[in-house]
Design a protein around this motif. Sequence first.
Motif, short mmCIF file in Angstrom:
data_model
loop_
_atom_site.label_atom_id
_atom_site.label_comp_id
_atom_site.label_asym_id
_atom_site.label_seq_id
_atom_site.Cartn_x
_atom_site.Cartn_y
_atom_site.Cartn_z
N ALA A 199 0.85 -1.21 0.00
CA ALA A 199 0.00 0.00 0.00
C ALA A 199 0.88 1.25 0.00
O ALA A 199 0.57 2.24 -0.66
CB ALA A 199 -0.91 -0.01 1.22
N LEU A 200 2.00 1.18 0.71
CA LEU A 200 2.89 2.35 0.78
C LEU A 200 3.50 2.69 -0.56
O LEU A 200 3.65 3.86 -0.91
CB LEU A 200 4.00 2.12 1.80
N ILE A 201 3.86 1.66 -1.33
CA ILE A 201 4.49 2.01 -2.62
C ILE A 201 3.45 2.58 -3.56
O ILE A 201 3.74 3.49 -4.35
CB ILE A 201 5.29 0.84 -3.23
N GLY A 202 2.21 2.12 -3.44
CA GLY A 202 1.13 2.73 -4.24
C GLY A 202 0.93 4.18 -3.85
O GLY A 202 0.76 5.05 -4.71
N LEU A 203 0.98 4.44 -2.56
CA LEU A 203 0.82 5.81 -2.06
C LEU A 203 1.97 6.69 -2.56
O LEU A 203 1.76 7.83 -3.00
CB LEU A 203 0.78 5.79 -0.53
N MET A 204 3.18 6.16 -2.50
CA MET A 204 4.36 6.92 -2.93
C MET A 204 4.27 7.22 -4.43
O MET A 204 4.44 8.36 -4.85
CB MET A 204 5.63 6.11 -2.61
N ARG A 205 3.94 6.17 -5.24
CA ARG A 205 3.90 6.38 -6.70
C ARG A 205 2.85 7.41 -7.09
O ARG A 205 3.09 8.27 -7.94
CB ARG A 205 3.56 5.05 -7.39
N SER A 206 1.69 7.33 -6.48
CA SER A 206 0.60 8.24 -6.87
C SER A 206 0.86 9.65 -6.34
O SER A 206 0.64 10.63 -7.05
CB SER A 206 -0.74 7.71 -6.35
N SER A 207 1.33 9.74 -5.10
CA SER A 207 1.62 11.08 -4.55
C SER A 207 2.68 11.77 -5.39
O SER A 207 2.63 12.98 -5.62
CB SER A 207 2.10 10.98 -3.10
N ALA A 208 3.67 10.98 -5.86
CA ALA A 208 4.77 11.56 -6.64
C ALA A 208 4.26 12.15 -7.97
O ALA A 208 4.93 12.98 -8.57
CB ALA A 208 5.84 10.51 -6.90
N GLN A 209 3.09 11.70 -8.42
CA GLN A 209 2.56 12.23 -9.68
C GLN A 209 1.79 13.54 -9.49
O GLN A 209 1.37 14.16 -10.46
CB GLN A 209 1.66 11.19 -10.33
N ARG A 210 1.56 13.93 -8.26
CA ARG A 210 0.76 15.14 -8.00
C ARG A 210 1.52 16.40 -8.40
O ARG A 210 2.63 16.63 -7.94
CB ARG A 210 0.42 15.23 -6.51
N GLN A 211 0.86 17.22 -9.19
CA GLN A 211 1.50 18.46 -9.66
C GLN A 211 1.80 19.39 -8.49
O GLN A 211 2.84 20.07 -8.47
CB GLN A 211 0.59 19.14 -10.70
N GLU A 212 0.92 19.40 -7.47
CA GLU A 212 1.13 20.35 -6.35
C GLU A 212 2.44 20.07 -5.62
O GLU A 212 3.09 20.99 -5.15
CB GLU A 212 -0.06 20.31 -5.38
N LEU A 213 2.85 18.80 -5.57
CA LEU A 213 4.13 18.50 -4.91
C LEU A 213 5.29 19.00 -5.77
O LEU A 213 6.25 19.58 -5.27
CB LEU A 213 4.29 17.00 -4.63
N LYS A 214 5.18 18.76 -7.09
CA LYS A 214 6.25 19.23 -7.99
C LYS A 214 6.35 20.75 -7.93
O LYS A 214 7.44 21.31 -7.84
CB LYS A 214 5.96 18.77 -9.43
N ASP A 215 5.21 21.43 -7.94
CA ASP A 215 5.21 22.90 -7.90
C ASP A 215 5.86 23.44 -6.63
O ASP A 215 6.46 24.51 -6.63
CB ASP A 215 3.76 23.44 -7.97
N LYS A 216 5.70 22.68 -5.53
CA LYS A 216 6.23 23.17 -4.24
C LYS A 216 7.62 22.65 -3.91
O LYS A 216 8.09 22.81 -2.79
CB LYS A 216 5.27 22.74 -3.12
N ASN A 217 8.27 21.96 -4.87
CA ASN A 217 9.60 21.38 -4.63
C ASN A 217 9.58 20.39 -3.44
O ASN A 217 10.48 20.37 -2.61
CB ASN A 217 10.65 22.47 -4.40
N ILE A 218 8.52 19.59 -3.39
CA ILE A 218 8.42 18.56 -2.35
C ILE A 218 8.64 17.21 -3.02
O ILE A 218 8.02 16.91 -4.05
CB ILE A 218 7.04 18.58 -1.67
#
Length: 302
Positions: A199-218
């Motif tokens: 479940a954690l790797i699914g969470l990591m893969r999907s969260s990593a695709q979120r534009q808001e994280l990329k925009d915020k340098n997270i």
Amino acid sequence: MSEVTLPPASVLTERLQDSKVVLVTGAASGIGFAAAQLFAQHGAKVILVDLASGRLKAAAEDIGHGCDFRACDVANWEQQVALFDWVKQTYGPPEIVCLNAGIDPELATSQTPSAKEKVVSNYLASELEPREDASEGGSQLKQPPTVVFDVNFYGVLYGIKLAVHHFPEGKGGRIVITGSAASQMGVVNQDVYVASKHALIGLMRSSAQRQELKDKNITVSMVAPWLTHTGLTANLPPEILHAFSTESSQPVDVAMGIAYLATAEKAEDVHGRCLWIRGKRCIEVEGAYEKWLGNLIASTST
Ligand SMILES: NC(=O)c1ccc[n+]([C@@H]2O[C@H](COP(=O)([O-])OP(=O)(O)OC[C@H]3O[C@@H](n4cnc5c(N)ncnc54)[C@H](O)[C@@H]3O)[C@@H](O)[C@H]2O)c1
């Protein structure tokens, strides 16, 4: 798959200087303790987080300079909210959050002879409990415990949400999740633990695709340790530990992988990446997964 060369000590010191605030959960022992110690040695201000116990205070005292501690059950949302508020008020916003706390009751108990513990460790066990509605009388099949997901999955989900909320505006931050080799593979008698780590790797893969994280340098990334010598694996029979002796890791080997992901200068080098750590080898495995997935999608498209 690509072997990762971990940064030398001087690079870690350079990247952690100015007392960067680092939060590590599950830091009273094992991998979390080794990571907290490594961060503190290189100049970070480290907050050790674990369940309330003498071990937590002792761990912080052991590290000494450059750290503080706070008791928190990561499975409890209110306690994590209070933890992040306290860190921000006391030391300023964290820039690195290592979500490492985890439990494996199946492993802890599957090797013990006690019949009761064996029942706890096996979600398929046919243990009975009294019916909830006593008027119906008799008993029913016992509900399997949900605590492994509460700690291993929800503890991380809560931590990601709070880290993203609290990272310094305009600066971003680094989130490192401790998954497992069991994030990638099934393991006999470890059904629920394995599911929580998948479940954690699914969470990591999907969260990593979120534009808001990329925009915020997270960035969000993962370490996937193979067998590592900690309290979690201490009850394994000596013959199993011996069989894995050449490929097992020490906590510091995993801590080095965590530090690499937490201190990378370029977000794209670590965002959505997973380091498989076996012995001292550290291999990035998401690239191979993405290639396999691309081939699967291409070969099944009509
Ligand atoms: N040791 C291994 O072989 C191995 C392999 C793969 C993954 N892992 C993962 O590494 C992580 C660290 O485990 P470890 O091997 O260092 O074991 P460990 O038992 O030494 O450390 C885990 C720490 O988490 C803490 N913890 C447990 N529940 C908590 C909660 N609800 N809130 C806060 N803290 C809590 C424990 O008190 C303990 O200090 C875990 O996520 C584990 O699943 C370990």
